[in-house]
Design a protein around this motif. Structure first.
Motif, PDB file in Angstrom:
ATOM      1  N   GLY A  48       0.834  -1.199   0.000  1.00  0.00           N
ATOM      2  CA  GLY A  48       0.000   0.000   0.000  1.00  0.00           C
ATOM      3  C   GLY A  48       0.863   1.241   0.000  1.00  0.00           C
ATOM      4  N   ASN A  49       0.693   2.083   1.011  1.00  0.00           N
ATOM      5  CA  ASN A  49       1.477   3.317   1.114  1.00  0.00           C
ATOM      6  C   ASN A  49       2.659   3.183   2.070  1.00  0.00           C
ATOM      7  N   SER A  50       3.023   1.954   2.401  1.00  0.00           N
ATOM      8  CA  SER A  50       4.144   1.705   3.294  1.00  0.00           C
ATOM      9  C   SER A  50       5.291   1.052   2.528  1.00  0.00           C
ATOM     10  N   VAL A  51       6.504   1.587   2.713  1.00  0.00           N
ATOM     11  CA  VAL A  51       7.683   1.057   2.031  1.00  0.00           C
ATOM     12  C   VAL A  51       8.754   0.774   3.083  1.00  0.00           C
ATOM     13  N   VAL A  52       9.236  -0.473   3.104  1.00  0.00           N
ATOM     14  CA  VAL A  52      10.302  -0.872   4.026  1.00  0.00           C
ATOM     15  C   VAL A  52      11.506  -1.269   3.180  1.00  0.00           C
ATOM     16  N   SER A  53      12.674  -0.713   3.519  1.00  0.00           N
ATOM     17  CA  SER A  53      13.871  -1.059   2.762  1.00  0.00           C
ATOM     18  C   SER A  53      15.034  -1.359   3.700  1.00  0.00           C
ATOM     19  N   ASP A  54      15.879  -2.277   3.253  1.00  0.00           N
ATOM     20  CA  ASP A  54      17.092  -2.659   3.966  1.00  0.00           C
ATOM     21  C   ASP A  54      18.228  -2.682   2.962  1.00  0.00           C
ATOM     22  N   ALA A  55      19.382  -2.144   3.361  1.00  0.00           N
ATOM     23  CA  ALA A  55      20.513  -2.068   2.439  1.00  0.00           C
ATOM     24  C   ALA A  55      21.832  -2.252   3.166  1.00  0.00           C
ATOM     25  N   VAL A  56      22.792  -2.808   2.440  1.00  0.00           N
ATOM     26  CA  VAL A  56      24.186  -2.850   2.875  1.00  0.00           C
ATOM     27  C   VAL A  56      24.986  -2.319   1.688  1.00  0.00           C
ATOM     28  N   CYS A  57      25.634  -1.156   1.887  1.00  0.00           N
ATOM     29  CA  CYS A  57      26.322  -0.477   0.789  1.00  0.00           C
ATOM     30  C   CYS A  57      27.747  -0.103   1.213  1.00  0.00           C
ATOM     31  N   LYS A  58      28.624  -0.002   0.237  1.00  0.00           N
ATOM     32  CA  LYS A  58      29.985   0.489   0.472  1.00  0.00           C
ATOM     33  C   LYS A  58      30.118   1.812  -0.255  1.00  0.00           C
ATOM     34  N   VAL A  59      30.684   2.801   0.441  1.00  0.00           N
ATOM     35  CA  VAL A  59      30.937   4.109  -0.170  1.00  0.00           C
ATOM     36  C   VAL A  59      32.370   4.512   0.144  1.00  0.00           C
ATOM     37  N   ASP A  60      32.868   5.439  -0.643  1.00  0.00           N
ATOM     38  CA  ASP A  60      34.186   5.997  -0.368  1.00  0.00           C
ATOM     39  C   ASP A  60      34.021   7.100   0.655  1.00  0.00           C
ATOM     40  N   GLY A  61      34.488   6.845   1.876  1.00  0.00           N
ATOM     41  CA  GLY A  61      34.420   7.827   2.940  1.00  0.00           C
ATOM     42  C   GLY A  61      35.649   8.712   2.932  1.00  0.00           C
ATOM     43  N   PRO A  62      35.676   9.696   3.819  1.00  0.00           N
ATOM     44  CA  PRO A  62      36.817  10.611   3.861  1.00  0.00           C
ATOM     45  C   PRO A  62      38.124   9.919   4.242  1.00  0.00           C
ATOM     46  N   ASN A  63      38.022   8.756   4.917  1.00  0.00           N
ATOM     47  CA  ASN A  63      39.224   8.024   5.337  1.00  0.00           C
ATOM     48  C   ASN A  63      39.325   6.653   4.688  1.00  0.00           C
ATOM     49  N   GLY A  64      38.662   6.460   3.548  1.00  0.00           N
ATOM     50  CA  GLY A  64      38.703   5.176   2.859  1.00  0.00           C
ATOM     51  C   GLY A  64      37.328   4.539   2.780  1.00  0.00           C
ATOM     52  N   PRO A  65      37.274   3.286   2.326  1.00  0.00           N
ATOM     53  CA  PRO A  65      35.984   2.605   2.157  1.00  0.00           C
ATOM     54  C   PRO A  65      35.220   2.485   3.471  1.00  0.00           C
ATOM     55  N   MET A  66      33.902   2.594   3.369  1.00  0.00           N
ATOM     56  CA  MET A  66      33.032   2.526   4.535  1.00  0.00           C
ATOM     57  C   MET A  66      31.814   1.685   4.174  1.00  0.00           C
ATOM     58  N   SER A  67      31.393   0.826   5.085  1.00  0.00           N
ATOM     59  CA  SER A  67      30.180   0.043   4.912  1.00  0.00           C
ATOM     60  C   SER A  67      29.044   0.754   5.640  1.00  0.00           C
ATOM     61  N   ILE A  68      27.906   0.886   4.966  1.00  0.00           N
ATOM     62  CA  ILE A  68      26.725   1.513   5.559  1.00  0.00           C
ATOM     63  C   ILE A  68      25.594   0.489   5.507  1.00  0.00           C
ATOM     64  N   THR A  69      25.029   0.182   6.653  1.00  0.00           N
ATOM     65  CA  THR A  69      23.887  -0.729   6.741  1.00  0.00           C
ATOM     66  C   THR A  69      22.695   0.101   7.191  1.00  0.00           C
ATOM     67  N   SER A  70      21.598   0.019   6.444  1.00  0.00           N
ATOM     68  CA  SER A  70      20.444   0.847   6.792  1.00  0.00           C
ATOM     69  C   SER A  70      19.143   0.065   6.742  1.00  0.00           C
ATOM     70  N   HIS A  71      18.220   0.508   7.565  1.00  0.00           N
ATOM     71  CA  HIS A  71      16.847  -0.004   7.579  1.00  0.00           C
ATOM     72  C   HIS A  71      15.951   1.224   7.673  1.00  0.00           C
ATOM     73  N   SER A  72      14.974   1.319   6.785  1.00  0.00           N
ATOM     74  CA  SER A  72      14.055   2.451   6.857  1.00  0.00           C
ATOM     75  C   SER A  72      12.629   2.005   6.577  1.00  0.00           C
ATOM     76  N   GLU A  73      11.711   2.728   7.189  1.00  0.00           N
ATOM     77  CA  GLU A  73      10.285   2.496   6.981  1.00  0.00           C
ATOM     78  C   GLU A  73       9.656   3.837   6.633  1.00  0.00           C
ATOM     79  N   THR A  74       9.032   3.891   5.463  1.00  0.00           N
ATOM     80  CA  THR A  74       8.419   5.129   4.977  1.00  0.00           C
ATOM     81  C   THR A  74       6.920   4.929   4.853  1.00  0.00           C
ATOM     82  N   GLN A  75       6.183   5.893   5.367  1.00  0.00           N
ATOM     83  CA  GLN A  75       4.730   5.884   5.253  1.00  0.00           C
ATOM     84  C   GLN A  75       4.321   7.091   4.409  1.00  0.00           C
TER      85      GLN A  75
END
Length: 172
Positions: free
Chosen positions: A84-111
């Motif tokens: 319906g109008n609810s979106v749940v997402s989970d991610a594990v991403c790697k980005v280039d941080g200011p001091n090298g590679p960084m892993s970001i794990t996120s969980h979000s719920e959007t209504q």
């Protein structure tokens, strides 16, 4: 655009609007109304940031496509569930941080409340922790405020510091 600004923007996108970064965008994904959107985000350091975005259907799709490219290159896991109008997402991403590679794990719920507002609650973990901040709770609220202002074009984003850029000009 400075490397630090690009990094902070990427982290913000992943942290708060991971919905946009889904590799396979569900057909039933809620759509946002065309016009000027005001988005308030709380999380980074507990400060509230406000930005405005001029949005149309093409820009919404361009943001999804940009997110798809980012997630395909940077994320090892991306799950999105729309009910319906609810979106749940989970991610594990790697980005280039200011001091090298960084892993970001996120969980979000959007209504979503129709096509004119939404509220997101999320949690983000960083490894290694930038500036000693390994975890962060994030909340974001977006609301349609009316038509885009005269002279604005779709994709124009006004940051909380007054800087304006067009999100379509960004490259992942």
């Amino acid at each position: 655009m400075s490397a630090r600004f690009r990094f902070l923007l990427a982290v913000s996108l992943i942290s708060v609007t991971s919905v946009v970064l889904a590799q396979d965008i569900p057909a039933n994904m809620p759509r946002r109304k065309a016009g000027l959107w005001e988005m308030q985000t709380t999380g980074m350091g507990g400060r509230q940031q406000t930005m405005k975005l001029c949005l149309d259907a093409d820009t919404d799709q361009a943001m999804y496509k940009m997110g798809t490219q980012m997630s395909g290159q940077k994320c090892s896991k991306f799950n999105i569930d729309v009910k319906g109008n609810s979106v749940v997402s989970d991610a594990v991403c790697k980005v280039d941080g200011p001091n090298g590679p960084m892993s970001i794990t996120s969980h979000s719920e959007t209504q979503f409340d129709g096509d004119s507002s939404y509220h997101t609650e999320g949690h983000v973990s960083y490894d290694p922790a930038p500036a000693g901040m390994g975890q962060m709770a994030v909340s974001s609220t977006g609301r349609w405020v009316g038509p885009c202002a005269a002279g604005q074009k779709p994709g124009d984003m006004i940051m909380s510091n007054g800087q304006t850029m067009n999100i379509k000009d960004m490259h992942p």
